[in-house]
Design an enzyme around this catalytic site. Structure first.
Site, short mmCIF file in Angstrom:
data_model
loop_
_atom_site.label_atom_id
_atom_site.label_comp_id
_atom_site.label_asym_id
_atom_site.label_seq_id
_atom_site.Cartn_x
_atom_site.Cartn_y
_atom_site.Cartn_z
N HIS A 334 0.86 -1.29 -0.15
CA HIS A 334 -0.04 -0.18 -0.09
C HIS A 334 1.04 1.22 0.05
O HIS A 334 0.42 2.09 -0.63
CB HIS A 334 -0.96 0.19 1.33
CG HIS A 334 -2.06 0.91 1.02
ND1 HIS A 334 -2.26 2.03 1.59
CD2 HIS A 334 -3.18 0.81 0.35
CE1 HIS A 334 -3.06 2.81 1.59
NE2 HIS A 334 -3.69 2.16 0.41
N CYS A 335 2.08 1.38 0.61
CA CYS A 335 2.92 2.31 0.97
C CYS A 335 3.50 2.57 -0.63
O CYS A 335 3.97 3.84 -0.81
CB CYS A 335 4.02 1.86 1.87
SG CYS A 335 3.37 1.64 3.40
N ILE A 336 3.52 1.89 -1.58
CA ILE A 336 4.05 2.18 -2.66
C ILE A 336 3.41 2.34 -3.95
O ILE A 336 3.85 2.43 -5.28
CB ILE A 336 5.44 1.15 -2.94
CG1 ILE A 336 4.91 -0.28 -3.44
CG2 ILE A 336 6.14 1.08 -2.01
CD1 ILE A 336 5.85 -1.13 -3.82
#
Length: 341
Positions: A334-336
């Site tokens: 989700h962070c990328i």
């Protein structure tokens, strides 16, 4: 003027923005494996048909630093028909540095460019602080800002007026030292088009984002959230996860509905090559148009967590993929990723 709001992630996306892992000075010897995990994620999001090869999922829009980076990225992703864009960026964490998409009831689009100070001035990388605005200009979509330091991973919305976040992040002295929770709400609510903000206290051990909500709690349907629970008292996040689970059961959303709280296992103790505890999370999944991509870490709970999350998305194919090396950088799938509405 129609209200612009941040929709739930399970609604359709036009594309997914990512940045090809490029910085040897940041990743060192891990870079080849990071690229392998990145490419597997891209494949799951694009979702090529195994027979025809035609992509059934989202269009991939990939940032590259230069022509060499484009050629390298192409060698990993060519069959997925990605679109490449040459821009300077600090690292791959586009959830936090790319603009946040908004829509209104008429389907018009706006972008919210969040002021970014390197996760509380911890990691200030060239090309990150103004990336959101440069991407907004590239996309040709009107954009605005909000007078708050925060990141995309710090906010989680249901698309029906509710936002989840943490006090550890938004009220941190390294971001908004002079603002109360009420003052933060007064700025954030109109920016996201929400009417209620639910505050979780704090996040995972050694999370350098200072408690991003997308590693803790995610909306999976209206009035329904998923979080993690430890399966062992030796889990370094045992107490904080239990506290979050219990607090969620006391909360109501913007429409007055009690939250249905669905727990999945925690990965437990996942450590870096240096033996430091990493902020491993199964709820850092990405909800793509046809798939849900769940990070796994090579631990016992992987299969159980992926199976539990799959039950929450019966209309999508849920895929567990290794993210252990990406996690060395501090986050997971989700962070990328950052969806384009």
């Amino acid at each position: 003027m129609s209200l612009f709001f941040r929709p739930a992630e399970w609604l359709p996306h036009r594309a997914c923005w990512l940045a090809f892992p490029s910085h040897e000075d940041l990743w060192g010897e891990l870079l080849p494996q990071v690229r392998f995990e990145f490419a597997a994620l891209c494949r799951a999001i694009a979702d090529p048909d195994p027979v025809t090869g035609q992509c059934r999922g989202e269009q991939l829009k990939i940032l590259v630093l230069d022509e060499t980076g484009k050629a390298t990225a192409h060698s990993y992703l060519s069959d997925l028909n990605p679109q490449f864009y040459q821009l300077t960026f600090g690292d791959i964490w586009l959830r936090d540095t790319a603009p946040v998409g908004l829509i209104n009831e008429a389907g018009e689009r706006r972008l919210l460019c969040l002021p970014f100070n390197g996760w509380g001035k911890k990691y200030q990388l060239a090309g990150d602080s103004d990336l959101a605005i440069r991407l907004a200009l590239l996309m040709g979509i009107p954009y605005g800002s909000v007078p708050l330091f925060l990141e995309g991973g710090a906010i989680e919305v249901d698309g029906e007026g509710t936002c989840l976040t943490t006090r550890q992040c938004l009220l941190n002295p390294n971001r908004n030292p002079y603002l109360s929770s009420a003052e933060v709400e007064a700025r954030l609510k109109p920016a996201l088009g929400v009417s209620k903000i639910l505050w979780i206290e704090s996040g995972l051990v050694n999370d350098h984002t200072d408690g991003h909500i997308d590693t803790l709690v995610r909306f999976v349907a209206p009035a329904t959230v998923v979080c993690m629970l430890a399966e062992s008292p030796e889990d370094p996040n045992c107490d904080v996860l239990r506290t979050i689970y219990e607090q969620l059961q006391t909360l109501t959303d913007a429409k007055g509905r009690s939250l249905e709280v669905i727990p999945v296992p925690s990965p437990g103790r996942v450590t870096s090559q240096k033996g430091e505890i990493l902020p491993a999370s199964y709820v850092n999944f990405y909800i793509a148009n046809t798939t849900v991509v769940v990070p796994t870490y090579g631990v016992e709970a992987d299969a159980k967590a992926v199976e539990a999350i799959a039950k929450l998305f019966p209309s999508r194919r849920t895929i567990g993929l290794p993210a252990r090396t990406i996690l060395e950088g501090g986050g997971a799938f989700h962070c990328i990723t950052q969806q384009e509405l």
